[in-house]
Design a protein around this motif. Sequence first.
Motif, mmCIF file in Angstrom:
data_model
loop_
_atom_site.group_PDB
_atom_site.id
_atom_site.type_symbol
_atom_site.label_atom_id
_atom_site.label_comp_id
_atom_site.label_asym_id
_atom_site.label_seq_id
_atom_site.Cartn_x
_atom_site.Cartn_y
_atom_site.Cartn_z
ATOM 1 N N TYR A 181 0.826 -1.211 0.000
ATOM 2 C CA TYR A 181 0.000 0.000 0.000
ATOM 3 C C TYR A 181 0.861 1.262 0.000
ATOM 4 N N VAL B 280 -3.316 3.698 3.259
ATOM 5 C CA VAL B 280 -3.457 3.121 4.605
ATOM 6 C C VAL B 280 -4.230 4.091 5.502
ATOM 7 N N PRO C 277 -5.295 -2.277 7.515
ATOM 8 C CA PRO C 277 -4.777 -2.827 6.259
ATOM 9 C C PRO C 277 -4.185 -4.222 6.405
ATOM 10 N N THR D 258 2.006 -6.784 5.397
ATOM 11 C CA THR D 258 1.691 -5.496 4.765
ATOM 12 C C THR D 258 2.964 -4.679 4.577
ATOM 13 N N CYS E 93 4.005 -0.784 3.689
ATOM 14 C CA CYS E 93 3.424 0.552 3.545
ATOM 15 C C CYS E 93 4.511 1.487 3.010
#
Length: 366
Positions: free
Chosen positions: A136, A141, A152, A247, A249
Motif C-alpha cells: 500500500y 493506509v 490494512p 503489509t 506501507c
Amino acid sequence: MRETDIAIIGGGPAGLSAAVYAASLRAKITLIDDGLELGGQLIKQTHKFFGSEAQFAGIRGIEIAKKLIQEIEKYKNIELITNATVTGYYEDEVITIVQGIDGKIFKKLKAKRIIIATGASENMLPFVNNDLPGVYGAGAVQTLMNLYGVVPGNNVLMIGAGNIGLIVSYQLLQAGIKVAAIVEALPRIGGYLVHASKIRRLGVPIYTSHTLKEVYGTDCVEKAVISEINQNFEFIPGTEKELEVDTICLAVGLSPLSDLLWQAGCQMKYIPELGGYVALRDENMKTTKDNIYIAGDVAGIEEASSAMLEGQIAGLNAAVSLGLKCANYPEQNRKLKEELKELRANPLSKKVKVGIKKVLIKGEGD
Ligand SMILES: Cc1cc2nc3c(=O)[nH]c(=O)nc-3n(C[C@H](O)[C@H](O)[C@H](O)COP(=O)(O)OP(=O)(O)OC[C@H]3O[C@@H](n4cnc5c(N)ncnc54)[C@H](O)[C@@H]3O)c2cc1C
C-alpha cells in the motif's frame, strides 16, 4: 455548457482556501473535487498539525477540514461539484468533468479563470513483487484506517522515515497493529525526531541506510527482505534481514499531480526540491497562462499550512484579475505573501525555498 468566473479544481486545503478568498470578493466559483467529502488529505489526518499557529497548528487535520468547509458554506456564490473528476483541459479553455462512481454524468465547464489545486500522488518503489496485495501507499493506509475504520493488515513494514512514514506508523500502532520496522534509505531520519522517539519507545526499530529488496508471497505479502545500502544506494551483500510481515506501507514521497497543467500548455520544469514537474509561476501564483493559477502540493510538495496561504493568494489574485473590487488589495496581497515567507523561514523549508527560486517568474507589478 456551464459557465463560471473561477473554476477551482481540488477541494483540499489549497482549493478550499482559494474558494473562500475569491468568493468573499463576489466571484462566482465552481469548486470540483473527486472525493465524496471535501478536505483533500485533511479528512484522514487525525493527528495534530505542526506548522504555523495562524494556519491552525496544534489542531487535528480533520478539524481543520471542518473549519474550512464551514467557511465555504457561508457563500452562496460557491457551487460545489463533488464525486467528480476533471478529466481534461481543452484549447477553447473548457474543462470536462466526469461525475459519479459509474462516471455516467458528463459536464463541460467554461471558466474565466482556473485555479488548479489537485495536490499530489504517492510515489511507488521498484522491488520484486511490488504488485502483490498487501503493498500500500501510506495515503491509502490512512484512508482505510482513519476514514473507513478498516485495518490494512496485522504486521506492517513501513518504508520511509519522513514525517508521513512516522505519523502513519504511530497511527497503525494506535490501531493495535504491529509495526515490525521502519526502513529508511537515507543515513538519517527525515521526519521530526519527536515523532521518531515516540515510535522507538514503543519498540519499533528504525533502520537507516536500509531499503526493501524483495517481497515474498503467493496470493498476498507473506515476508519481506530488507538490506543495508551503501552511499550509492547499492545493496550491501550479507546484510539482508527477513521480516515476517503481511503489509508493506510505502511512504517514499509524493509527486505533484500536474497532468492538467501539462494539458493546458503551462510552462513546466522538473524541480527535485519541489517533488517533480511543477509549473512556472509568479508570486501571485499565476502560471505562464494568464487564466491559470496554482496552489498547494501541485505547485510543490510542502504542507497544508503553505497550501492554505498559496490558495488564499491564488484566490485573491484570480478574483482581482477579473476586475472585482478589493478595497485594500495591495496591502492584503503583501500580508499573505509575508505570512508565507515567515512560514518558510523554518529551517526545514530550506529545500522548498531553493526549489521555488527556480520556478519563480516575474509577474505584473514585480
Ligand atoms: C500523513 C500525512 C501527514 C501530514 N501532516 C501534515 C501536518 O502535520 N501539517 C501540515 O501542514 N501538512 C501535513 N501534511 C501535508 C498536507 O496534508 C498536504 O500538504 C496538503 O493536504 C496539500 O493540500 P492540497 O490542497 O494542495 O492537496 P490535497 O489535500 O491533496 O487536495 C487535493 C484534492 O484535489 C482532488 N483532485 C485531484 N485531482 C483532481 C481532479 N482531476 N479532479 C477533481 N479533483 C481532483 C484530490 O482528490 C484532493 O481531494 C501531511 C500529509 C500526510 C500525507
